[in-house]
Motif scaffolding. Structure first.
Motif, mmCIF file in Angstrom:
data_model
loop_
_atom_site.group_PDB
_atom_site.id
_atom_site.type_symbol
_atom_site.label_atom_id
_atom_site.label_comp_id
_atom_site.label_asym_id
_atom_site.label_seq_id
_atom_site.Cartn_x
_atom_site.Cartn_y
_atom_site.Cartn_z
ATOM 1 N N ILE A 1 -11.569 -3.581 4.550
ATOM 2 C CA ILE A 1 -10.235 -3.159 4.106
ATOM 3 C C ILE A 1 -9.669 -4.227 3.163
ATOM 4 N N GLY B 1 -7.355 6.680 10.767
ATOM 5 C CA GLY B 1 -7.491 6.865 9.320
ATOM 6 C C GLY B 1 -6.477 6.136 8.460
ATOM 7 N N SER B 2 -5.643 5.309 9.073
ATOM 8 C CA SER B 2 -4.726 4.459 8.303
ATOM 9 C C SER B 2 -4.715 3.095 8.989
ATOM 10 N N ALA B 3 -5.196 2.078 8.273
ATOM 11 C CA ALA B 3 -5.291 0.750 8.883
ATOM 12 C C ALA B 3 -3.940 0.272 9.413
ATOM 13 N N ASP C 1 -3.789 -3.171 3.023
ATOM 14 C CA ASP C 1 -3.932 -2.391 4.258
ATOM 15 C C ASP C 1 -3.453 -3.205 5.469
ATOM 16 N N ASP D 1 -1.142 4.394 2.759
ATOM 17 C CA ASP D 1 -2.291 3.918 3.537
ATOM 18 C C ASP D 1 -2.757 5.098 4.388
ATOM 19 N N ASP E 1 0.875 -1.176 0.000
ATOM 20 C CA ASP E 1 0.000 0.000 0.000
ATOM 21 C C ASP E 1 0.913 1.227 0.000
HETATM 22 C C1 IPD Z 1 -7.687 3.201 3.755
HETATM 23 C C2 IPD Z 1 -7.263 3.358 5.182
HETATM 24 C C3 IPD Z 1 -8.448 3.703 6.065
HETATM 25 C C4 IPD Z 1 -9.598 2.758 5.907
HETATM 26 C C5 IPD Z 1 -9.975 2.574 4.447
HETATM 27 C C6 IPD Z 1 -8.760 2.171 3.636
HETATM 28 P P1 IPD Z 1 -6.072 3.645 1.669
HETATM 29 O O1 IPD Z 1 -6.588 2.804 2.959
HETATM 30 O O2 IPD Z 1 -6.628 2.196 5.653
HETATM 31 O O3 IPD Z 1 -8.084 3.664 7.410
HETATM 32 O O4 IPD Z 1 -10.691 3.250 6.608
HETATM 33 O O5 IPD Z 1 -10.957 1.553 4.379
HETATM 34 O O6 IPD Z 1 -9.143 2.043 2.280
HETATM 35 O O7 IPD Z 1 -7.154 3.563 0.646
HETATM 36 O O8 IPD Z 1 -5.815 5.036 2.127
HETATM 37 O O9 IPD Z 1 -4.850 2.898 1.266
#
Ligand code: IPD
Length: 277
Positions: free
Chosen positions: A216, A194-196, A220, A93, A90
């Motif tokens: 996800i 906001g970032s897994a 992620d 992320d 990713d």
């Molecule tokens: C996102 C992030 C976010 C989650 C989204 C993912 P991305 O990844 O991990 O925390 O809520 O579902 O898609 O798209 O920024 O790589």
């Protein structure tokens, strides 16, 4: 005998640092935002550029290896995990965070062989925190060992999850109902960085006690899964069964008791799989 995957991991850390530098620089400039599957699914030229940089750097040294990258898959590449040495990438992320300059943005790379995760690297590049984990050798942040909180009591926990809009009302309502269920246990709080991958590392270093998410992708989860496992955390499927990297869902926690409690409390919704879409 030397560890061939350790060499790959060292190479991975190098390219992840370079990727983080590109992201930090891009954040200082205007960011042109494009939509992917929906108005809340964003991508930028930097996501694509960083993924190309990572893949070309790795391919120079390991031309026979396979890749699953978020932006390559978005462009039509297959997302199927095989027994080959595979880099799951990713490039950014937390793209929405990147677009808003909200400071939890990571580069996440997991490496599998025979479908097993051998190592993970997550670089939270605005915080300048480099999380690394090689199977059986522990987890580290900027070279210092990290471990989960060890908390067993969910009512003394901070639980992480992410709340994303879904046009499917059943899925959306179930996601919101799950948040209410967890909050009313009660827990100390729910947070959504906001970032897994960052979420997984926050559990790995004991700043949070659990994280659950449905919807996800393998890119992620792959890097962070290695970090949290090596930090002594528990990782499982939302059902309470074995974690499956291609299932698009997971629970991680500082203890089995908390992971199992979350599995018991929340209601599943269908998110499909990475290898069948
Ligand atoms: C996102 C992030 C976010 C989650 C989204 C993912 P991305 O990844 O991990 O925390 O809520 O579902 O898609 O798209 O920024 O790589």
């Amino acid at each position: 005998m030397s560890d061939p995957w350790q060499e790959c991991m060292d190479h991975c850390v190098e390219v992840t640092k370079k990727a983080g530098q590109v992201i930090r620089e891009a954040m200082q400039k205007d960011i042109a935002v494009m939509q992917k599957s929906s108005p809340v699914d964003l991508v930028t030229e930097t996501d694509q550029r960083v993924e190309q940089l990572i893949i070309s750097y790795i391919k120079e040294k390991y031309p026979a290896h396979s890749f699953i990258g978020e932006e390559s898959v978005a462009a039509g590449a297959p997302s199927v995990l095989t027994d080959d040495p595979t880099w799951i990438i990713d490039p950014i992320d937390g793209t929405t965070n990147f677009v808003h300059r909200f400071p939890f943005v990571s580069v996440s790379i997991g490496f599998t062989v025979k479908k097993e995760i051998e190592f993970g690297v997550v670089y939270s590049c605005i915080e300048d925190k480099m999380y690394t984990a090689r199977k059986g050798k522990g987890a580290f942040c900027n070279g210092k060992p990290i471990k989960v909180s060890g908390q067993e009591d969910i009512s003394r926990s901070i639980v992480l999850t992410e709340m994303n809009f879904s046009a499917d009302p059943e899925r959306f309502n179930t996601m919101l109902a799950n948040v209410k269920t967890i909050l009313t246990i009660p827990v100390h709080g729910i947070r959504s960085p906001g970032s897994a991958a960052v979420n997984m590392c926050l559990v790995a270093c004991g700043s949070a006690d659990a994280y659950y998410h449905m919807g996800i992708h393998c890119w992620d989860m792959a890097g962070g899964a290695a970090v949290v496992t090596e930090a002594g955390g528990v990782i499982m499927d939302i059902s309470g069964g074995a974690f499956d990297l291609m299932s698009r869902r997971l629970i991680i926690a500082s203890s089995r008791a908390i992971a199992e409690r979350i599995a018991k409390e929340i209601t599943e919704f269908n998110v499909g799989r990475d290898d069948t879409e």
